[in-house]
Motif scaffolding. Structure first.
Motif, PDB file in Angstrom:
ATOM      1  N   GLY A 141       0.977  -1.139  -0.037  1.00 23.88           N
ATOM      2  CA  GLY A 141       0.090   0.004   0.070  1.00 23.88           C
ATOM      3  C   GLY A 141       0.860   1.047   0.244  1.00 23.88           C
ATOM      4  N   SER A 142       0.480   2.252   0.852  1.00 22.79           N
ATOM      5  CA  SER A 142       1.276   3.421   1.211  1.00 22.79           C
ATOM      6  C   SER A 142       0.771   4.244   2.182  1.00 22.79           C
ATOM      7  N   VAL A 143       1.513   5.137   2.705  1.00 28.36           N
ATOM      8  CA  VAL A 143       0.868   5.976   3.583  1.00 28.36           C
ATOM      9  C   VAL A 143      -0.333   6.607   3.017  1.00 28.36           C
ATOM     10  N   HIS A 144      -0.460   6.592   1.662  1.00 29.18           N
ATOM     11  CA  HIS A 144      -1.808   7.036   0.948  1.00 29.18           C
ATOM     12  C   HIS A 144      -2.829   6.060   1.111  1.00 29.18           C
ATOM     13  N   SER A 145      -2.396   5.044   1.833  1.00 27.55           N
ATOM     14  CA  SER A 145      -3.564   4.211   2.177  1.00 27.55           C
ATOM     15  C   SER A 145      -4.350   4.828   3.476  1.00 27.55           C
ATOM     16  N   LYS A 146      -3.592   5.904   4.023  1.00 29.78           N
ATOM     17  CA  LYS A 146      -4.152   6.666   5.413  1.00 29.78           C
ATOM     18  C   LYS A 146      -4.355   7.706   5.325  1.00 29.78           C
ATOM     19  N   ASP A 222      12.768  12.515  10.386  1.00 29.19           N
ATOM     20  CA  ASP A 222      14.365  12.980  10.017  1.00 29.19           C
ATOM     21  C   ASP A 222      14.416  13.510   8.597  1.00 29.19           C
ATOM     22  N   GLY A 223      13.641  13.677   7.872  1.00 29.86           N
ATOM     23  CA  GLY A 223      13.859  14.179   6.700  1.00 29.86           C
ATOM     24  C   GLY A 223      14.438  13.262   5.469  1.00 29.86           C
ATOM     25  N   GLU A 224      14.028  11.929   5.842  1.00 30.67           N
ATOM     26  CA  GLU A 224      14.685  11.035   4.959  1.00 30.67           C
ATOM     27  C   GLU A 224      13.495  10.159   4.031  1.00 30.67           C
ATOM     28  N   PHE A 225      13.816   9.801   3.156  1.00 32.28           N
ATOM     29  CA  PHE A 225      13.213   8.922   2.296  1.00 32.28           C
ATOM     30  C   PHE A 225      12.977   7.481   2.913  1.00 32.28           C
ATOM     31  N   THR A 226      11.864   6.752   2.686  1.00 30.06           N
ATOM     32  CA  THR A 226      11.877   5.208   3.027  1.00 30.06           C
ATOM     33  C   THR A 226      12.726   4.644   1.968  1.00 30.06           C
ATOM     34  N   SER A 227      13.499   3.540   2.426  1.00 29.80           N
ATOM     35  CA  SER A 227      14.085   2.989   1.470  1.00 29.80           C
ATOM     36  C   SER A 227      13.478   1.451   0.974  1.00 29.80           C
ATOM     37  N   THR A 228      13.971   1.410  -0.121  1.00 32.71           N
ATOM     38  CA  THR A 228      13.573  -0.185  -0.669  1.00 32.71           C
ATOM     39  C   THR A 228      13.669  -1.165   0.461  1.00 32.71           C
ATOM     40  N   GLN A 249      -3.853  -6.409   9.179  1.00 26.32           N
ATOM     41  CA  GLN A 249      -2.960  -5.133   9.816  1.00 26.32           C
ATOM     42  C   GLN A 249      -2.549  -4.431   8.491  1.00 26.32           C
ATOM     43  N   SER A 250      -1.885  -3.236   8.899  1.00 27.72           N
ATOM     44  CA  SER A 250      -1.309  -2.145   7.990  1.00 27.72           C
ATOM     45  C   SER A 250       0.001  -1.729   8.914  1.00 27.72           C
ATOM     46  N   LEU A 251       1.158  -2.174   8.192  1.00 26.54           N
ATOM     47  CA  LEU A 251       2.499  -1.780   8.890  1.00 26.54           C
ATOM     48  C   LEU A 251       3.242  -0.600   8.252  1.00 26.54           C
ATOM     49  N   ILE A 252       2.851   0.652   8.950  1.00 25.16           N
ATOM     50  CA  ILE A 252       3.406   1.831   8.028  1.00 25.16           C
ATOM     51  C   ILE A 252       4.890   2.032   8.340  1.00 25.16           C
ATOM     52  N   VAL A 253       5.808   2.197   7.181  1.00 17.01           N
ATOM     53  CA  VAL A 253       7.137   2.279   7.194  1.00 17.01           C
ATOM     54  C   VAL A 253       7.347   3.638   6.736  1.00 17.01           C
ATOM     55  N   SER A 254       7.477   4.604   7.255  1.00 17.96           N
ATOM     56  CA  SER A 254       7.440   5.944   6.702  1.00 17.96           C
ATOM     57  C   SER A 254       8.291   7.029   7.351  1.00 17.96           C
ATOM     58  N   HIS A 255       9.212   6.593   8.243  1.00 14.57           N
ATOM     59  CA  HIS A 255      10.152   7.573   8.831  1.00 14.57           C
ATOM     60  C   HIS A 255       9.346   8.498   9.662  1.00 14.57           C
ATOM     61  N   GLY A 256       8.304   7.971  10.175  1.00 16.69           N
ATOM     62  CA  GLY A 256       7.325   8.927  11.180  1.00 16.69           C
ATOM     63  C   GLY A 256       6.346   9.751  10.408  1.00 16.69           C
ATOM     64  N   TRP A 257       6.288   9.873   9.026  1.00 13.86           N
ATOM     65  CA  TRP A 257       5.499  10.688   8.388  1.00 13.86           C
ATOM     66  C   TRP A 257       4.076  10.476   9.116  1.00 13.86           C
TER      67      TRP A 257
END
Length: 260
Positions: A141-146, A222-228, A249-257
């Motif tokens: 998905g994406s943070v755009h799922s939220k 932290d101003g960082e991109f999520t990495s592959t 469940q949805s697991l968000i991997v977004s550097h806290g975005w």
């Protein structure tokens, strides 16, 4: 939580997040199937996995084409014997304001993101149920799922839709030992995201650097991109999990975005 000996189909895996997940799975002992519309790219990606000593396979797949999806999954079963993991990753992006968005582009986005997720899920579940040894369905998905962002109506709509599909699969498939979850990455600097930069800069009246700092990454901690690699680690965890205690469940991997 080992992936050794498991067969994993990853859609859109000729490049980007999908390819990173493919390498991570192969390192963990999985037999990886690269499913991609770009057949030549899929073959090259499959060859790159041979270094890990596991069987690999490439299949041409338009995830929005029912016959092509079913045929590709049947081919995988005939050659590798099973399907244990599906990573529904194939996706594209369209940047446009709603009032200017062409209906054909809307339908294209729904076809790849939602129809594709449904068709690949259905084909794989049928086999997982027959095998009677469980399995894992993972949607990228994406943070755009939220969350929502301007200029991305079809993408946001489709990514929200994956949550509903995932939760329904989790309810239906648990009796067969199959769990389903969504990984929701933040912005990952793949060609898909890099292509957006000039488009968003033009629409928003910003430089590309300002799009990165003031739009894409402004809400990260932290101003960082999520990495592959970040996303691949999450995909390894969810694929190797042995029970339905983590499902729907949805697991968000977004550097806290996005935080829940």
């Amino acid at each position: 939580m080992s992936l050794k000996g498991k067969v994993a189909i990853i859609t859109g895996a000729a490049s980007g997040i999908g390819l990173e997940i493919a390498h991570a799975y192969a390192k963990e002992g999985a037999m990886v199937v690269i499913a991609d519309l770009n057949e030549e790219g899929a073959r090259a990606a499959a060859l790159s996995l041979e270094q890990y000593g596991q069987k690999t396979m490439a299949v041409a797949m338009d995830v929005s084409n029912e016959q092509m999806v079913d045929s590709a999954v049947e081919k995988v079963i005939a050659e590798l014997g099973s399907v244990d993991v599906l990573v529904s990753n194939a996706g594209i992006q369209v940047i446009e304001r709603i009032e200017n968005l062409e209906f054909d582009k809307w339908k294209l986005m729904m076809g790849i993101h939602l129809d594709g997720a449904f068709l690949t899920t259905r084909a794989c579940l049928r086999q997982m149920y027959k095998q009677q040894r469980g399995g894992a369905i993972i949607y990228i998905g994406s943070v755009h799922s939220k969350e929502a962002s301007p200029l991305k109506a079809p993408y946001v709509t489709a990514k929200h839709g994956l949550l509903g599909l995932c939760r329904t699969v989790a309810k239906e498939a648990a009796q067969h030992g199959v769990h389903a979850n969504v990984i929701c990455p933040g912005y990952v600097k793949t060609p898909l995201v890099e292509k957006q930069l000039p488009q968003q800069a033009k629409e928003l009246g910003l430089t590309e650097e300002e799009v990165i700092s003031k739009v894409l990454l402004k809400d990260t901690v932290d101003g960082e991109f999520t990495s592959t690699e970040d996303v691949a680690k999450a995909a390894v965890f969810l694929a190797g999990f042995e029970s339905c205690s983590i499902t729907g469940q949805s697991l968000i991997v977004s550097h806290g975005w996005c935080m829940e």
